[in-house]
Design a protein around this motif. Structure first.
Motif, PDB file in Angstrom:
ATOM      1  N   ILE A   1       0.859   7.229  -6.632  1.00  0.00           N
ATOM      2  CA  ILE A   1      -0.168   8.235  -6.923  1.00  0.00           C
ATOM      3  C   ILE A   1       0.106   9.537  -6.162  1.00  0.00           C
ATOM      4  CG2 ILE A   1      -1.939   6.528  -7.484  1.00  0.00           C
ATOM      5  CD1 ILE A   1      -3.126   6.926  -4.698  1.00  0.00           C
ATOM      6  N   ASN A   2       1.364   9.714  -5.739  1.00  0.00           N
ATOM      7  CA  ASN A   2       1.817  10.951  -5.099  1.00  0.00           C
ATOM      8  C   ASN A   2       1.146  11.244  -3.764  1.00  0.00           C
ATOM      9  OD1 ASN A   2       3.640  11.574  -7.154  1.00  0.00           O
ATOM     10  ND2 ASN A   2       2.067  12.553  -8.383  1.00  0.00           N
ATOM     11  N   LYS A   3       0.732  10.214  -3.068  1.00  0.00           N
ATOM     12  CA  LYS A   3       0.209  10.378  -1.704  1.00  0.00           C
ATOM     13  C   LYS A   3       1.328  10.003  -0.727  1.00  0.00           C
ATOM     14  CE  LYS A   3      -4.014  11.526  -2.730  1.00  0.00           C
ATOM     15  NZ  LYS A   3      -3.718  11.918  -4.088  1.00  0.00           N
ATOM     16  N   HIS A   4       2.379  10.823  -0.722  1.00  0.00           N
ATOM     17  CA  HIS A   4       3.587  10.467   0.012  1.00  0.00           C
ATOM     18  C   HIS A   4       3.380  10.466   1.528  1.00  0.00           C
ATOM     19  CE1 HIS A   4       5.318  10.792  -3.878  1.00  0.00           C
ATOM     20  NE2 HIS A   4       5.236  12.101  -3.932  1.00  0.00           N
ATOM     21  N   GLU A   5       2.461  11.326   2.002  1.00  0.00           N
ATOM     22  CA  GLU A   5       2.235  11.374   3.454  1.00  0.00           C
ATOM     23  C   GLU A   5       1.663  10.050   3.949  1.00  0.00           C
ATOM     24  OE1 GLU A   5      -0.409  14.351   2.759  1.00  0.00           O
ATOM     25  OE2 GLU A   5       1.057  15.951   2.593  1.00  0.00           O
ATOM     26  N   PHE A   6       0.711   9.487   3.199  1.00  0.00           N
ATOM     27  CA  PHE A   6       0.137   8.208   3.593  1.00  0.00           C
ATOM     28  C   PHE A   6       1.164   7.086   3.467  1.00  0.00           C
ATOM     29  CE2 PHE A   6      -4.584   7.416   4.099  1.00  0.00           C
ATOM     30  CZ  PHE A   6      -4.755   8.569   4.845  1.00  0.00           C
TER      31      PHE A   6
ATOM     32  N   ARG B   1       0.830  -1.210   0.000  1.00  0.00           N
ATOM     33  CA  ARG B   1       0.000   0.000   0.000  1.00  0.00           C
ATOM     34  C   ARG B   1       0.863   1.257   0.000  1.00  0.00           C
ATOM     35  NH1 ARG B   1      -4.443   1.519   4.624  1.00  0.00           N
ATOM     36  NH2 ARG B   1      -2.540   1.982   5.786  1.00  0.00           N
ATOM     37  N   GLY B   2       1.957   1.236   0.757  1.00  0.00           N
ATOM     38  CA  GLY B   2       2.858   2.386   0.769  1.00  0.00           C
ATOM     39  C   GLY B   2       3.434   2.676  -0.606  1.00  0.00           C
TER      40      GLY B   2
ATOM     41  N   ASN C   1      12.220  -1.784   3.635  1.00  0.00           N
ATOM     42  CA  ASN C   1      11.400  -0.718   4.203  1.00  0.00           C
ATOM     43  C   ASN C   1      12.226   0.541   4.480  1.00  0.00           C
ATOM     44  OD1 ASN C   1       8.779   0.197   5.478  1.00  0.00           O
ATOM     45  ND2 ASN C   1      10.163   0.406   7.210  1.00  0.00           N
ATOM     46  N   LEU C   2      13.475   0.349   4.937  1.00  0.00           N
ATOM     47  CA  LEU C   2      14.344   1.510   5.167  1.00  0.00           C
ATOM     48  C   LEU C   2      14.557   2.283   3.877  1.00  0.00           C
ATOM     49  CD1 LEU C   2      17.045  -0.060   7.533  1.00  0.00           C
ATOM     50  CD2 LEU C   2      15.271   1.595   8.145  1.00  0.00           C
ATOM     51  N   TYR C   3      14.709   1.554   2.765  1.00  0.00           N
ATOM     52  CA  TYR C   3      14.875   2.246   1.479  1.00  0.00           C
ATOM     53  C   TYR C   3      13.583   2.952   1.073  1.00  0.00           C
ATOM     54  CZ  TYR C   3      15.574   3.326  -3.368  1.00  0.00           C
ATOM     55  OH  TYR C   3      15.644   4.014  -4.548  1.00  0.00           O
ATOM     56  N   HIS C   4      12.444   2.255   1.206  1.00  0.00           N
ATOM     57  CA  HIS C   4      11.161   2.867   0.842  1.00  0.00           C
ATOM     58  C   HIS C   4      10.931   4.155   1.631  1.00  0.00           C
ATOM     59  CE1 HIS C   4      10.113  -0.363  -1.711  1.00  0.00           C
ATOM     60  NE2 HIS C   4       9.807  -1.239  -0.784  1.00  0.00           N
ATOM     61  N   LYS C   5      11.245   4.119   2.917  1.00  0.00           N
ATOM     62  CA  LYS C   5      11.039   5.301   3.756  1.00  0.00           C
ATOM     63  C   LYS C   5      11.943   6.443   3.302  1.00  0.00           C
ATOM     64  CE  LYS C   5      11.220   6.945   8.539  1.00  0.00           C
ATOM     65  NZ  LYS C   5      11.422   6.575   9.957  1.00  0.00           N
ATOM     66  N   ALA C   6      13.210   6.135   3.019  1.00  0.00           N
ATOM     67  CA  ALA C   6      14.150   7.168   2.572  1.00  0.00           C
ATOM     68  C   ALA C   6      13.678   7.796   1.263  1.00  0.00           C
ATOM     69  CB  ALA C   6      15.546   6.566   2.397  1.00  0.00           C
ATOM     70  N   ALA C   7      13.248   6.954   0.316  1.00  0.00           N
ATOM     71  CA  ALA C   7      12.786   7.466  -0.978  1.00  0.00           C
ATOM     72  C   ALA C   7      11.553   8.336  -0.809  1.00  0.00           C
ATOM     73  CB  ALA C   7      12.496   6.299  -1.919  1.00  0.00           C
ATOM     74  N   THR C   8      10.660   7.945   0.103  1.00  0.00           N
ATOM     75  CA  THR C   8       9.445   8.734   0.348  1.00  0.00           C
ATOM     76  C   THR C   8       9.789  10.105   0.915  1.00  0.00           C
ATOM     77  OG1 THR C   8       8.235   6.690   0.783  1.00  0.00           O
ATOM     78  CG2 THR C   8       7.208   8.731   1.511  1.00  0.00           C
ATOM     79  N   LEU C   9      10.702  10.139   1.866  1.00  0.00           N
ATOM     80  CA  LEU C   9      11.118  11.420   2.453  1.00  0.00           C
ATOM     81  C   LEU C   9      11.739  12.338   1.397  1.00  0.00           C
ATOM     82  CD1 LEU C   9      12.613  10.038   5.776  1.00  0.00           C
ATOM     83  CD2 LEU C   9      10.667  11.615   5.597  1.00  0.00           C
TER      84      LEU C   9
END
Length: 826
Positions: free
Chosen positions: A644-649, A637-638, A667-675
């Protein structure tokens, strides 16, 4: 009952009622105070009051919750002062904090949606209103925000529907009734003036075989007419079962009988190495032979295989895959295939004209070809047509076709809604000076994007800044690199990851071992599915359980490994859906641990196989409610939220996974990319650093992490850091498994461009080097350009006559219309 007992009961009731009365009085007092400011209306007040009332219930609050309350209060204060942009920032900061309840998040999104409505950012307002409703389906204001956003976007049916829902929650609210009445009036006006000129271009193709009966009889008649078809159709069945050797034998028999479809499919097998050895020259020879057939029979029915072979030849010349690259020959073969109604060729040639890829850029020609591709059934053409209209500034057509694309289920259409809405808000005054300048100098602009036109004027006015402008232009090109749908290719059934190669690496690192296990489980799952697919009915037996377990394990280890051709994925998707329905029925009446685990695996498979579905986020949300500790649902889901550019969610999901599994590498990579996508470079840098500290050297995302760190360093203009991270990324590429090379990265391209601009990288080189420049030569050329620019300005003014004073050269040479084409001065 005695008087004493009645007295005690009365006192007890008074104690129960007092807190309720005090709460209501407090709310009314707050309303009175806020209304006295005359800054906001009744509609806005409820959100602010509601947020306070929910806060008062919190007795134990962690630091994040406390911080969110402070930010929310600051946003509310700014909202009262009509400082909507600043309020948006505060609400956004509160939203991204982990540990915030769904109820409070719903209010924050609703408040931010209101701010966006006030700013005219209707697409963003709609997105936030949807999120507010999803978090709290009983929240009245969420439906009001949805209604106002849809109304602002001209979608009156949906606006009325949401106002109806709001009224069902508060039937006596006259203000909502008034909103609904206004939406109904606007809908009536729209219906009277609605333009019905766009017809469904694919209607005929969808209806073509709708009423066909007696299929077996028709099939028998066709085989009597052309016996080779029996071998072709048998080959198709073997191909769909991935029995490539038998399929190749059938196609070979059909090819020997001079059947175009059999020859074409045999050529594809030669290209992909399915059932036969790879042989590009022989495949090209076979395709050229097929292209000599008549494209239509005597009844004007297309001969299957002819136009497909022509497209395959064109693609081969275009990409240089099965023949030496030749744009000229690619265009010839694309045009030939288009003349035989091949939509894929029309789409590809349109992209070439749109981008100026080997041909002269021509937007009008591109538009006609995209429309032609749509008429011939290519699904990619509609999204590309929207991109063309956006590039040329035709907002009305872009919006019209994007809405049509969205109705047909395009995921890209949802992403383009924001771009269209933002561009629609921009006044023509933004480029009015560019238009005037072009008219003054009589410059053409038909085949230029708005950005190209702006850059041309800037380059003319500031010739000494040409290097900076060229860099900005290149950066924009990199940023927009993925906007267009890629060229339409022939779907293949090849598999990228070789198990034998991975077996040699599996003991070298954790990532290599995960890759090996993921591929092993994927191959076992496909093998098991072949056995299942031969049955006439779907049953929940040991084979089905093994298949789901193997496929789910592949997705949990490295989900990208399980990519498969569209046709095969569709068959498996339907099968998984049936197994999921059986499993859901089972777990309703059982708390068996094995059954619950199987149900989760079914859901993981279903989610991954439906990544393009609009309903997937809702499905995953349901899964998370049922299995809150299953991190894989949140991971999928993340990733979808980021898409769809809902980075906060997305960040909320990745934060939750970190709570469940602290050192989950992916997950550490996904979080870094999102930030980084959210522009939080400092936190992104910390997150990338943490990822690199635990990831194995051959992890496929390590080079990208270094390149992303370099991009984050650009915000601080730290040149040494940019060069260092770029060098680290190149070194990391050398440790990658061969499947991930050549390594493609947008961040890498941005760093290379930046280092070239500042003299730290030579064009075409892979490593940073020092670049020398002659300062006297540079000064001379800059002054020369400035002098020519000033001269042009003087001569183009009304008070001076233009005189031709140079002799005609012996050889003609085309001169540029502007300074855009000049190379940067080194």
């Amino acid at each position: 009952m005695t008087d004493l007992n009645r007295d005690k009961k009365f006192q007890a009731n008074i104690k129960r009622l007092m807190p309720i009365r005090n709460s209501m009085a407090t709310i009314q007092t707050r309303k009175s105070v806020l209304k006295s400011t005359n800054s906001v209306t009744d509609e806005e007040l409820d959100d602010i009051i509601h947020s306070h009332s929910s806060d008062s219930k919190m007795y134990v609050m962690n630091e994040n919750v406390k911080k969110s309350i402070e930010l929310k209060q600051e946003g509310n204060n700014l909202l009262k002062e009509n400082k909507f942009s600043m309020a948006v920032t505060k609400y956004t900061d509160a939203i991204t904090l982990p540990g915030i309840s769904d109820g409070d998040l719903s209010i924050l999104y609703s408040n931010r949606s209101f701010c966006y409505l006030k700013q005219g950012k209707y697409a963003q307002a709609l997105d936030d209103a949807k999120l507010s409703k999803r978090l709290n389906p009983d929240y009245l204001k969420a439906y009001i925000r949805l209604g106002k956003a849809y109304e602002s976007l001209g979608k009156y049916d949906k606006a009325i529907k949401n106002f109806d829902k709001a009224l069902s929650l508060d039937m006596n609210n006259e203000e909502i009734r008034q909103m609904r009445s206004e939406a109904r009036k606007l809908k009536g006006l729209q219906e009277r003036d609605n333009d019905q000129c766009i017809k469904d271009l694919n209607l005929k193709s969808r209806q073509k075989f709708k009423d066909m009966k007696n299929r077996d009889e028709i099939k028998r008649l066709l085989i009597n007419h052309d016996p080779a078809l029996e071998h072709v159709w048998a080959g198709h069945e073997y191909r769909d079962d991935q029995s490539y050797y038998k399929a190749a034998e059938c196609y070979k028999q059909a090819a020997d009988m001079r059947n175009a479809e059999g020859m074409y499919n045999l050529a594809l097998f030669m290209i992909n190495g399915h059932g036969v050895s790879k042989d590009y020259p022989q495949a090209l020879k076979l395709l050229l032979e097929v292209s000599k057939f008549d494209a239509f029979d005597k009844h004007n029915v297309p001969v299957v295989g002819v136009k497909e072979a022509e497209h395959c030849i064109a693609l081969g010349y275009h990409e240089g895959s099965i023949a030496e690259k030749s744009i000229e020959l690619a265009v010839v073969w694309y045009e030939k295939a288009i003349s035989h109604q091949n939509g894929m060729s029309a789409n590809n040639l349109a992209l070439m004209y749109m981008k100026g890829d080997g041909v002269v850029k021509n937007f009008k020609q591109a538009e006609q070809l995209f429309l032609c591709a749509l008429n011939y059934g290519d699904p990619n053409a509609m999204d590309n047509l929207v991109n063309l209209y956006l590039a040329s500034g035709n907002i009305n057509k872009a919006e019209k076709w994007n809405e049509k694309s969205k109705k047909q289920g395009s995921k890209l259409a949802r992403l383009k809604e924001k771009a269209i809405a933002q561009m629609a808000l921009q006044s023509n005054a933004d480029i009015s000076d560019v238009i005037d300048w072009e008219k003054e100098l009589n410059l053409p602009f038909e085949n230029m994007t708005i950005r190209e036109r702006i850059f041309r004027k800037l380059s003319y006015e500031y010739p000494d800044k040409s290097e900076v402008l060229e860099t900005l232009n290149e950066l924009e090109s990199i940023r927009n690199k993925s906007d267009c749908v890629s060229h339409t290719k022939i779907t293949t059934n090849g598999y990228k990851y070789d198990l034998e190669v991975l077996a040699k690496h599996k003991d070298k690192s954790e990532f290599s071992n995960r890759m090996y296990l993921a591929v092993l489980n994927y191959m076992e799952a496909i093998e098991t599915f072949h056995n299942i697919a031969r049955r006439s009915i779907v049953v929940l037996d040991n084979d089905s359980r093994s298949f789901i377990g193997q496929l789910a394990m592949c997705y949990k280890l490295e989900h990208f490994v399980g990519s498969m051709p569209v046709d095969i994925r569709e068959v498996i998707r339907k099968h998984v859906l049936l197994l999921l329905s059986y499993s859901d029925d089972t777990v309703k009446h059982s708390e068996n641990v094995d059954e619950l685990a199987f149900n989760q695996d079914c859901r993981i498979c279903h989610a991954v196989l439906n990544m393009q579905s609009d309903e997937n986020i809702d499905f995953l949300t349901e899964c998370i409610k049922k299995y809150p500790n299953n991190k894989f649902f949140r991971e999928i889901r993340g990733c979808l939220y980021n898409f769809i550019n809902k980075h906060e969610f997305a960040l909320r999901d990745f934060n939750r996974i970190e709570e469940i599994s602290k050192d989950d590498v992916n997950n550490l990579y996904h979080k870094a990319a999102t930030l980084r996508l959210m522009g939080r470079n400092k936190k992104a840098t910390d997150a990338y650093t943490k990822f690199l500290s635990v990831a194995s050297a051959d992890h496929r995302k390590v080079p990208e992490a270094y390149y992303s760190l370099g991009v984050c360093s650009m915000a601080n203009r730290n040149i040494d850091s940019i060069a260092r991270h770029y060098e680290q990324g190149l070194n990391a590429e050398e440790k990658q498994i061969q499947f991930f090379l050549l390594y493609e990265s947008t961040s890498k391209e941005i760093l290379e461009l930046t280092l070239r601009t500042i003299g730290g990288l030579s064009k075409g080189k892979g490593k940073p080097v020092v670049k020398l420049a002659d300062p006297f030569r540079k000064e001379l050329i800059v002054n020369h350009r400035r002098a020519i620019s000033e001269y042009d300005k003087i001569m183009s003014s009304g008070g001076h006559a233009k005189v031709n004073f140079t002799a005609k050269p012996s050889k003609s040479q085309s001169a540029p219309l502007s300074w855009v084409g000049l190379k940067p001065i080194q």
